[in-house]
Write an enzyme that holds these catalytic residues in place. Structure first.
Site, PDB file in Angstrom:
ATOM      1  CD  GLU A 128       6.747  16.409 -12.179  1.00  0.00           C
ATOM      2  OE1 GLU A 128       5.702  16.461 -11.486  1.00  0.00           O
ATOM      3  OE2 GLU A 128       6.935  17.097 -13.191  1.00  0.00           O
ATOM      4  N   GLY A 132       5.556   8.902 -11.726  1.00  0.00           N
ATOM      5  CA  GLY A 132       6.581   7.968 -12.191  1.00  0.00           C
ATOM      6  C   GLY A 132       5.992   7.183 -13.357  1.00  0.00           C
ATOM      7  CG  LEU A 362      29.574 -18.008  -8.605  1.00  0.00           C
ATOM      8  CD1 LEU A 362      29.643 -16.547  -9.012  1.00  0.00           C
ATOM      9  CD2 LEU A 362      30.808 -18.759  -9.106  1.00  0.00           C
ATOM     10  CD  GLU A 387      13.833   4.926 -20.455  1.00  0.00           C
ATOM     11  OE1 GLU A 387      13.973   5.857 -19.642  1.00  0.00           O
ATOM     12  OE2 GLU A 387      13.329   5.069 -21.576  1.00  0.00           O
ATOM     13  N   GLY A 388      10.035   2.398 -17.730  1.00  0.00           N
ATOM     14  CA  GLY A 388       8.823   1.592 -17.575  1.00  0.00           C
ATOM     15  C   GLY A 388       9.146   0.352 -16.762  1.00  0.00           C
ATOM     16  CB  THR A 389       7.913  -0.834 -13.462  1.00  0.00           C
ATOM     17  OG1 THR A 389       6.518  -0.803 -13.785  1.00  0.00           O
ATOM     18  CG2 THR A 389       8.296   0.424 -12.688  1.00  0.00           C
TER      19      THR A 389
END
Ligand SMILES: Cc1cc2nc3c(=O)[nH]c(=O)nc-3n(C[C@H](O)[C@H](O)[C@H](O)COP(=O)(O)OP(=O)(O)OC[C@H]3O[C@@H](n4cnc5c(N)ncnc54)[C@H](O)[C@@H]3O)c2cc1C
Length: 410
Positions: A128, A132, A362, A387-389
């Site tokens: 929300e 978080g 590159l 999914e979790g920092t």
């Protein structure tokens, strides 16, 4: 003995998904990166009709089922992480039902993913605006209506992956975290399965994003959204719920958190897939330009570029092994919260570094949209956030190793 070699079943699965990545995903990768919010119909239909059945003979009765889920995630994100997230599956919502649902709920909510005549999606809505990392701060409320034996949800969820499909297409569902009593903090949080098209669940927007742009990331509003009491994940007997609504739900917050033990290794595997896409491409491109990596020459005679590539390959393999370890523990029913967070933290960091370095090494073509490398760099970062920092997973690792509770180490 410690054996990190994939089984014959896993090898078969890997080949199958690698082909799918190269043949079905890569050809439409750029198109759905640019055409954000369009439904990638050819990919969705292919996956629903063919891809989801898996590699012939590889999945049925496999002893390494969850490792194979991670192998699938790696291979398909080697193809395209955004399209992987748009696959019609129960996804995170399914992980929540598997981790915290009753046998009846697992059957009722997951069976359509085997039997529906059309593609369907599952999603999980935790985040929300003011909740978080700190999911105990959730404001979405769930009120028990004893007369109708229903829960009434009110609140707004943001950044819900697959939220469009899961809320709008019949047969799918959104698992919604809500509090039954704000004064109880995390003790008041329960998860509820809200079937697609339930009145009161509204799709109000889709995010425009940096990466994984083929994935639909939704804002969902719940306004007096009613779900049957039987949709409380891990639900209890009616009589108990009537007497004690604030404590309803056997598994509650812990059950909801258990979802992460399964989902973090999968995200780690996704990160490894994106990192491998960039690294493999870099090595092939260097070879095409006549630059071979001399693995067997002493470090003092290697070039800086060779050392960079070898370092990236070692880091990627470390992340993969941590991922497989967390997955195989899950498979054997062993507690794996520590290993799941280790894998997720490592892989999130590694994929970010590898993809950035690949763009850099590159030269200008790496920064051009003619190649997919710049896209992989944009697709990489999310693995270090959801999914979790990175910070939160490191915090969990520290807590577990030092044996501190969440209130002792914040
Ligand atoms: C593309 C995308 C898809 C997503 N999909 C979903 C989904 O399907 N379902 C869902 O529920 N959510 C989803 N999310 C939300 C995601 O899980 C959250 O963004 C994430 O949990 C972080 O929460 P936050 O954004 O509120 O950041 P905050 O919690 O506000 O954190 C901001 C920063 O502070 C750091 N921080 C916070 N607390 C601490 C602490 N105690 N110690 C050290 N550092 C700390 C964080 O690591 C971060 O760097 C998605 C997000 C994105 C971008």
């Amino acid at each position: 003995m410690i054996d990190f070699e994939p089984t014959e079943n896993s090898r078969k699965a890997r080949e199958f998904y690698r082909r799918m990545a190269l043949e079905q995903m890569r050809p439409v990768s750029r198109r759905y990166d640019e055409d954000e919010h369009a439904l990638p119909t050819e990919w969705v239909d292919y996956y629903w009709q063919t891809g989801r059945k898996g590699a012939p003979g590889s999945l049925g009765g496999a002893t390494d089922g969850f490792v194979q889920v991670c192998i699938q995630a790696e291979e398909l994100c080697f193809g395209d992480a955004g399209l992987y997230l748009r696959m019609p599956t129960a996804a995170l919502g399914g992980s929540a039902v598997s981790a915290a649902g009753t046998p009846e709920q697992k059957e009722r909510f997951l069976r359509p993913f085997r039997e529906s005549p059309h593609p369907i999606w599952g999603a999980m809505a935790i985040t929300e605006a003011s909740a978080g990392s700190d999911s105990a701060a959730i404001q979405t409320s769930a009120r028990y209506d004893a007369e109708r034996d229903e829960w009434v949800l009110n609140g707004t969820k943001i950044f819900c992956t697959a939220g469009e499909g899961a809320s709008q297409i019949e047969g799918g569902f959104v698992v919604v975290w809500a509090t039954v009593d704000k004064t109880l903090g995390r003790g008041g949080i329960k998860s509820f399965v809200v079937p697609a098209k339930t009145p009161g669940m509204k799709l109000v927007g889709l995010e425009k994003k940096l990466g994984i742009r083929a994935s639909d990331t939704a804002t969902l509003v719940f306004e007096d959204c009613r779900v049957a009491s039987a949709n409380l994940l891990g639900g209890r007997a009616k009589a108990e719920k009537k007497a004690e609504p604030a404590r309803a739900g056997d598994k509650g917050f812990k059950g909801a958190m258990a979802t992460f033990d399964a989902s973090r290794p999968i995200v780690a595997a996704m990160a490894v897939g994106v990192g491998r896409a960039a690294l493999d491409f870099l090595v092939e491109e260097l070879a095409r330009q006549g630059v071979e990596i001399r693995y067997d020459s002493p470090p003092r005679s290697q070039t800086a570029l060779e050392r960079d590539v070898i370092d990236m390959q070692a880091e990627l393999q470390a992340a993969r092994l941590l991922t497989w370890r967390a997955a195989s523990m899950m498979n054997r029913g062993r507690p794996n919260s520590l290993e799941a967070s280790m894998a997720k933290a490592k892989a999130g960091l590694v994929v970010t570094k590898i993809t950035q370095k690949a763009v850099e090494l590159l030269g200008p073509p790496g920064y051009s949209k003619k190649l997919l490398v710049e896209k992989w760099m944009r697709d990489a970062k999310i693995n270090d956030i959801y999914e979790g920092t990175q910070q939160i997973n490191q915090l969990i690792v520290a807590r577990r190793i030092l044996e501190y509770s969440s209130s002792q180490l914040r």
